[in-house]
Design a protein around this motif. Structure first.
Motif, PDB file in Angstrom:
ATOM      1  N   ILE A   1      12.387 -13.402  45.338  1.00  0.00           N
ATOM      2  CA  ILE A   1      13.955 -13.199  45.097  1.00  0.00           C
ATOM      3  C   ILE A   1      14.530 -14.705  45.879  1.00  0.00           C
ATOM      4  N   THR A   2      15.130 -15.307  44.749  1.00  0.00           N
ATOM      5  CA  THR A   2      15.949 -16.457  45.462  1.00  0.00           C
ATOM      6  C   THR A   2      17.184 -16.747  44.563  1.00  0.00           C
ATOM      7  N   ALA A   3      17.660 -17.725  45.100  1.00  0.00           N
ATOM      8  CA  ALA A   3      18.942 -18.429  44.231  1.00  0.00           C
ATOM      9  C   ALA A   3      18.856 -19.882  43.715  1.00  0.00           C
ATOM     10  N   ASP A   4      19.765 -20.086  42.815  1.00  0.00           N
ATOM     11  CA  ASP A   4      19.879 -21.677  42.255  1.00  0.00           C
ATOM     12  C   ASP A   4      20.664 -22.566  43.230  1.00  0.00           C
ATOM     13  N   HIS A   5      21.599 -21.950  44.054  1.00  0.00           N
ATOM     14  CA  HIS A   5      22.622 -22.473  44.779  1.00  0.00           C
ATOM     15  C   HIS A   5      23.556 -21.368  45.353  1.00  0.00           C
ATOM     16  N   GLU A   6      24.365 -21.914  46.375  1.00  0.00           N
ATOM     17  CA  GLU A   6      25.443 -20.852  46.744  1.00  0.00           C
ATOM     18  C   GLU A   6      26.778 -21.368  45.963  1.00  0.00           C
ATOM     19  N   THR A   7      27.434 -20.153  45.595  1.00  0.00           N
ATOM     20  CA  THR A   7      28.970 -20.449  45.213  1.00  0.00           C
ATOM     21  C   THR A   7      29.857 -19.800  45.954  1.00  0.00           C
ATOM     22  N   GLY A   8      31.094 -20.621  46.043  1.00  0.00           N
ATOM     23  CA  GLY A   8      32.078 -19.952  46.708  1.00  0.00           C
ATOM     24  C   GLY A   8      32.246 -20.726  48.294  1.00  0.00           C
ATOM     25  N   GLY A   9      31.190 -21.019  48.844  1.00  0.00           N
ATOM     26  CA  GLY A   9      31.443 -21.354  50.314  1.00  0.00           C
ATOM     27  C   GLY A   9      31.746 -19.928  51.231  1.00  0.00           C
ATOM     28  N   PHE A  10      31.389 -19.030  50.558  1.00  0.00           N
ATOM     29  CA  PHE A  10      31.634 -17.683  51.129  1.00  0.00           C
ATOM     30  C   PHE A  10      31.574 -17.276  52.566  1.00  0.00           C
ATOM     31  N   ALA A  11      32.408 -16.587  53.313  1.00  0.00           N
ATOM     32  CA  ALA A  11      32.083 -16.240  54.372  1.00  0.00           C
ATOM     33  C   ALA A  11      32.784 -14.792  54.553  1.00  0.00           C
ATOM     34  N   VAL A  12      32.155 -13.897  55.198  1.00  0.00           N
ATOM     35  CA  VAL A  12      32.559 -12.388  55.767  1.00  0.00           C
ATOM     36  C   VAL A  12      33.102 -12.649  56.993  1.00  0.00           C
ATOM     37  N   LEU A  13      34.500 -12.224  57.127  1.00  0.00           N
ATOM     38  CA  LEU A  13      34.983 -12.404  58.547  1.00  0.00           C
ATOM     39  C   LEU A  13      35.492 -11.004  59.138  1.00  0.00           C
ATOM     40  N   GLY A  14      35.564  -9.924  58.415  1.00  0.00           N
ATOM     41  CA  GLY A  14      35.888  -8.758  59.028  1.00  0.00           C
ATOM     42  C   GLY A  14      35.465  -7.583  58.083  1.00  0.00           C
ATOM     43  N   GLY A  15      35.256  -6.233  58.707  1.00  0.00           N
ATOM     44  CA  GLY A  15      34.773  -5.186  57.900  1.00  0.00           C
ATOM     45  C   GLY A  15      34.109  -4.230  58.929  1.00  0.00           C
ATOM     46  N   SER A  16      33.414  -3.374  58.411  1.00  0.00           N
ATOM     47  CA  SER A  16      32.745  -2.237  59.300  1.00  0.00           C
ATOM     48  C   SER A  16      31.314  -1.994  58.645  1.00  0.00           C
TER      49      SER A  16
ATOM     50  N   GLY B   1      36.157 -23.235  44.977  1.00  0.00           N
ATOM     51  CA  GLY B   1      35.865 -22.444  43.876  1.00  0.00           C
ATOM     52  C   GLY B   1      34.746 -22.888  42.906  1.00  0.00           C
ATOM     53  N   GLY B   2      33.924 -23.969  43.730  1.00  0.00           N
ATOM     54  CA  GLY B   2      32.680 -24.225  43.201  1.00  0.00           C
ATOM     55  C   GLY B   2      31.539 -23.992  43.772  1.00  0.00           C
ATOM     56  N   HIS B   3      30.497 -24.662  43.639  1.00  0.00           N
ATOM     57  CA  HIS B   3      29.220 -24.485  44.397  1.00  0.00           C
ATOM     58  C   HIS B   3      29.267 -25.317  45.777  1.00  0.00           C
ATOM     59  N   THR B   4      28.218 -24.769  46.626  1.00  0.00           N
ATOM     60  CA  THR B   4      28.159 -25.925  47.641  1.00  0.00           C
ATOM     61  C   THR B   4      26.635 -26.182  47.844  1.00  0.00           C
ATOM     62  N   ALA B   5      26.509 -27.014  49.062  1.00  0.00           N
ATOM     63  CA  ALA B   5      25.041 -27.476  49.081  1.00  0.00           C
ATOM     64  C   ALA B   5      24.236 -26.853  50.068  1.00  0.00           C
ATOM     65  N   SER B   6      24.790 -25.712  50.422  1.00  0.00           N
ATOM     66  CA  SER B   6      23.949 -24.669  51.481  1.00  0.00           C
ATOM     67  C   SER B   6      22.740 -24.563  50.868  1.00  0.00           C
ATOM     68  N   MET B   7      21.786 -24.390  52.043  1.00  0.00           N
ATOM     69  CA  MET B   7      20.555 -23.625  51.620  1.00  0.00           C
ATOM     70  C   MET B   7      20.631 -22.339  51.079  1.00  0.00           C
ATOM     71  N   VAL B   8      19.693 -21.819  50.377  1.00  0.00           N
ATOM     72  CA  VAL B   8      19.655 -20.463  49.864  1.00  0.00           C
ATOM     73  C   VAL B   8      18.587 -19.720  50.334  1.00  0.00           C
ATOM     74  N   PRO B   9      18.606 -18.272  50.277  1.00  0.00           N
ATOM     75  CA  PRO B   9      17.642 -17.341  50.806  1.00  0.00           C
ATOM     76  C   PRO B   9      16.331 -17.253  49.839  1.00  0.00           C
TER      77      PRO B   9
END
Ligand code: ZN
Length: 360
Positions: free
Chosen positions: A290-305, A319-327
């Motif tokens: 299980i993996t990904a081709d890239h990260e999209t959004g530069g997404f961050a979760v900042l709050g919730g439960s 709104g595009g892709h990032t250079a982040s490593m993926v899992p």
């Protein structure tokens, strides 16, 4: 003499111990655009994720041959062939040299093969496993190559590309549509009802939408059902199989900076991973990646439960892709090769090496 015997025994023991387990079947799950935070969001919403059943974990670098930030075509090419290419190109290098894919390697060894996606099948990720083109935008050509390939299972959208309206410049000789090519060799279905009556033919295509499927909430057939049916069909082949399953719209939700759709698509994808792992656990000869081709959004979760499985605050860097490593997560024979930090081309090279080591 005694010494020699002991040494011989030792060498044999070391050789047996060092021999890498080779899988008969490989299921590659690609969450398009699925970074660590997408998985985090899926976990907050779902609790325990199916992918957590994998004992092997890694990080994957995703840059392409010409850009720090890859697109899905170069990403698919790296995972499918083990080589980097320029953004936009499919299974060919930056100079246009043809690159053989893991799916083609599997076909050459008599294995059954399949592509399942929650997008149109001419889209970059599924295309990168069977089509060779300088640009992902050559979608009519991609579909033509896909129909002419030896792939045994094709589940997704893009019926309009497989069955284009007749050209106004009527050619002297009638040219077969990609759909006609498929129908000559396999069962092809077009609706949920037909799909559910499919049974287990040797080869099958489900072209369920004229273009791309809608978001998960509006898809009648969840990805897990498509995945289970593909496994049911492909696992009949005694030589084993290679299957690629894409959660395509995690990426699109990332592009739209839509956190709730990221969650729904990631959970839909993770359910399908569960179907793959259930089969692999029973079968014992199946590698699941299980993996990904890239990260999209530069997404961050900042709050919730965690207690109420809710996400309340999120942010996006782009709104595009990032250079982040993926899992990367892996289960089954051969999975140890995918441990740790690796490049996307290492994933492709290891997949091809494992397919090449399979005894026919
Ligand atoms: Zn994208």
């Amino acid at each position: 003499m005694k010494k020699i015997l002991i040494l011989l025994c030792l060498f044999t023991a070391v050789a047996v111990f060092a021999e890498e387990a080779v899988p008969k079947n490989i299921i590659l799950f690609i969450g398009d655009g699925m970074g660590f935070q997408h998985i985090t969001a899926g976990k907050i919403a779902k609790g325990m994720l199916e992918m957590e059943r994998c004992p092997v974990t890694g990080f994957v670098t995703t840059w392409s041959a010409n850009q720090l930030v890859t697109d899905s075509a170069a990403g698919a090419t790296a995972l499918a062939t083990g080589f980097k290419t320029s953004n936009g190109a499919l299974a060919q290098d930056p100079d246009g040299k043809h690159l053989k894919t893991v799916l083609e390697e599997a076909e050459e060894r008599g294995k059954a093969t399949g592509l399942v996606a929650t997008c149109g099948l001419s889209h970059a990720t599924p295309a990168g496993f069977v089509a060779h083109a300088p640009s992902r935008s050559h979608r009519a050509e991609i579909v033509k190559q896909m129909a002419a390939s030896d792939v045994d299972v094709l589940f997704g959208g893009d019926l309009d590309y497989f069955d284009p309206p007749p050209s106004t410049n009527v050619p002297a000789e009638k040219v077969e549509t990609p759909l006609e090519v498929l129908e000559q060799k396999m069962t092809v279905v077009f609706s949920t009802e037909e799909f559910r009556k499919l049974g287990t033919p040797e080869q099958a295509a489900a072209l369920l939408y004229p273009k791309h499927p809608p978001y998960a909430a509006d898809r009648e057939i969840p990805l897990t059902e498509l995945t289970s049916k593909a496994i049911e069909i492909l696992s009949k082949d005694e030589d084993g199989f290679f299957l690629m399953v894409e959660g395509s719209q995690i990426d699109w939700a990332g592009h739209k900076n839509n956190a709730s759709n990221i969650v729904v698509e990631t959970v839909d994808f993770d359910d399908a991973v569960g179907a793959g792992l259930d089969f692999a656990e029973k079968n014992g000869e199946t590698l699941v990646i299980i993996t990904a081709d890239h990260e999209t959004g530069g997404f961050a979760v900042l709050g919730g439960s965690i207690e109420s499985n809710t996400i309340e605050k999120t942010a996006f860097a782009t709104g595009g892709h990032t250079a982040s490593m993926v899992p990367l997560l892996a289960y089954g024979p051969g999975s140890e090769a995918f441990n740790g930090v690796q490049d996307n081309t290492d994933v492709g090279k290891n997949l091809i090496r494992l397919i090449q080591s399979t005894q026919k």
